[in-house]
Write an enzyme that holds these catalytic residues in place. Structure first.
Site, PDB file in Angstrom:
ATOM      1  N   TYR A 117     -32.308 -84.707 -70.111  1.00 50.24           N
ATOM      2  CA  TYR A 117     -30.929 -84.778 -70.588  1.00 50.24           C
ATOM      3  C   TYR A 117     -29.976 -85.127 -69.449  1.00 50.24           C
ATOM      4  CZ  TYR A 117     -26.782 -83.212 -73.225  1.00 50.24           C
ATOM      5  OH  TYR A 117     -25.570 -83.132 -73.868  1.00 50.24           O
ATOM      6  N   LYS A 119     -27.620 -88.446 -69.213  1.00 51.74           N
ATOM      7  CA  LYS A 119     -26.168 -88.394 -69.073  1.00 51.74           C
ATOM      8  C   LYS A 119     -25.701 -89.061 -67.785  1.00 51.74           C
ATOM      9  CE  LYS A 119     -25.709 -86.595 -73.024  1.00 51.74           C
ATOM     10  NZ  LYS A 119     -25.183 -87.437 -74.128  1.00 51.74           N
ATOM     11  N   ILE A 161     -18.625 -76.924 -75.417  1.00 48.64           N
ATOM     12  CA  ILE A 161     -17.694 -77.102 -76.526  1.00 48.64           C
ATOM     13  C   ILE A 161     -18.335 -76.471 -77.757  1.00 48.64           C
ATOM     14  CG2 ILE A 161     -16.413 -78.761 -77.917  1.00 48.64           C
ATOM     15  CD1 ILE A 161     -15.648 -78.820 -74.941  1.00 48.64           C
ATOM     16  N   THR A 163     -19.611 -76.316 -80.997  1.00 47.51           N
ATOM     17  CA  THR A 163     -20.038 -77.191 -82.091  1.00 47.51           C
ATOM     18  C   THR A 163     -21.372 -76.654 -82.592  1.00 47.51           C
ATOM     19  OG1 THR A 163     -21.346 -78.657 -80.673  1.00 47.51           O
ATOM     20  CG2 THR A 163     -18.993 -79.192 -80.917  1.00 47.51           C
TER      21      THR A 163
END
Length: 276
Positions: free
Chosen positions: A170, A174, A203, A205
């Site tokens: 990941y 990114k 965040i 979500t």
């Protein structure tokens, strides 16, 4: 009647927040691998007065991305791209993360960059994770930025034996997103368009909640507890940054990445979140 068109890749909370901020008066084509998710976001937005259409779109497939673009072009010129599609380290294996988050994002930026209208703008959602990975060499950064998309996954640094785990995959994806945005900004600029990336921290979500409940959940909870802001962020705070980047006020900003993480990365390097 033809309209300016926004492509929203990824039917999630961050993408919807940006689309609601920027997409009034436009046609919004919402693409997601899970058509039900795309239809749900489309229904919410349509009932709030927006004009949206949902379509199935697999970010790991160039053909699927091109189909989404072709659907968008039926309604008018593509003037905005919001890419909020992707999978997290707790949601997918290494191969899927590299295929979706790394390769897929590169293809999407490339294909939209071929058709984006003059004056058009785009944002792609990266992650704070790319900022905490140790620096790569200049040659490695250039390879991530400039390698032809169909050769990206053949790079030695992206082979399974060189990827430690899903978090490392990941982070590499990114980091690649940020470098591809820089390279694509040059090409988009030839069309009079701009592209930037945003690297959010924690965040709240559904994807983040998966992370909170996953194997690294305690790590993430500790992160926002010890970051300077002392809390996770909201999708609307990401949309605040996207609005600056996509409006005329951001006309001199392209090829840039904006870290919005409540200071978690600062704390990781210079504060109580420093690793032992």
């Amino acid at each position: 009647m033809k309209k300016n068109v926004m492509i929203l890749a990824g039917a999630g909370q961050i993408g919807m927040a940006i689309a609601r901020r920027m997409g009034y008066g436009m046609k919004i084509v919402i693409g997601d691998k899970n058509l039900t998710n795309a239809e749900t976001i489309a229904d919410i937005m349509n009932k709030a007065g927006f004009d949206t259409t949902a379509i199935e779109m697999d970010l790991s497939s160039r053909e699927s991305i091109k189909n989404m673009i072709a659907e968008a072009q039926k309604y008018g010129d593509i003037t905005m791209l919001v890419n909020a599609a992707g999978v997290s380290p707790s949601q997918a294996p290494i191969e899927a993360i590299l295929n979706v988050d790394l390769y897929g994002t590169a293809v999407l930026l490339e294909e939209v960059g071929k058709v984006i209208a003059e004056g058009g703008t785009g944002v792609t959602i990266s992650s704070q994770s790319g900022h905490r990975m140790p620096a790569l060499t200049p040659d490695q950064d250039r390879l991530l930025a400039m390698t032809p998309t169909e050769e990206l996954l053949s790079l030695p640094m992206l082979q399974l034996e060189n990827i430690h785990d899903t978090l490392h995959a990941y982070q590499m994806a990114k980091r690649c997103n940020v470098k591809r945005v820089m390279a694509e900004a040059v090409k988009w600029g030839e069309r009079g368009a701009r592209i930037n990336s945003i690297s959010p921290g924690i965040i709240v979500t559904p994807l983040a909640i998966d992370e909170f409940n996953g194997p690294r959940g305690d790590f993430y909870k500790n992160m926002f507890a010890k970051c300077p802001a002392g809390r996770p962020g909201t999708a609307d705070e990401v949309a605040n940054v996207a609005e600056l980047l996509m409006r005329p006020q951001g006309a001199f900003i392209t090829g840039a990445d904006f870290l919005i993480d409540g200071g978690a990365t600062a704390s990781y390097f210079y504060g109580p979140l420093q690793p032992d």
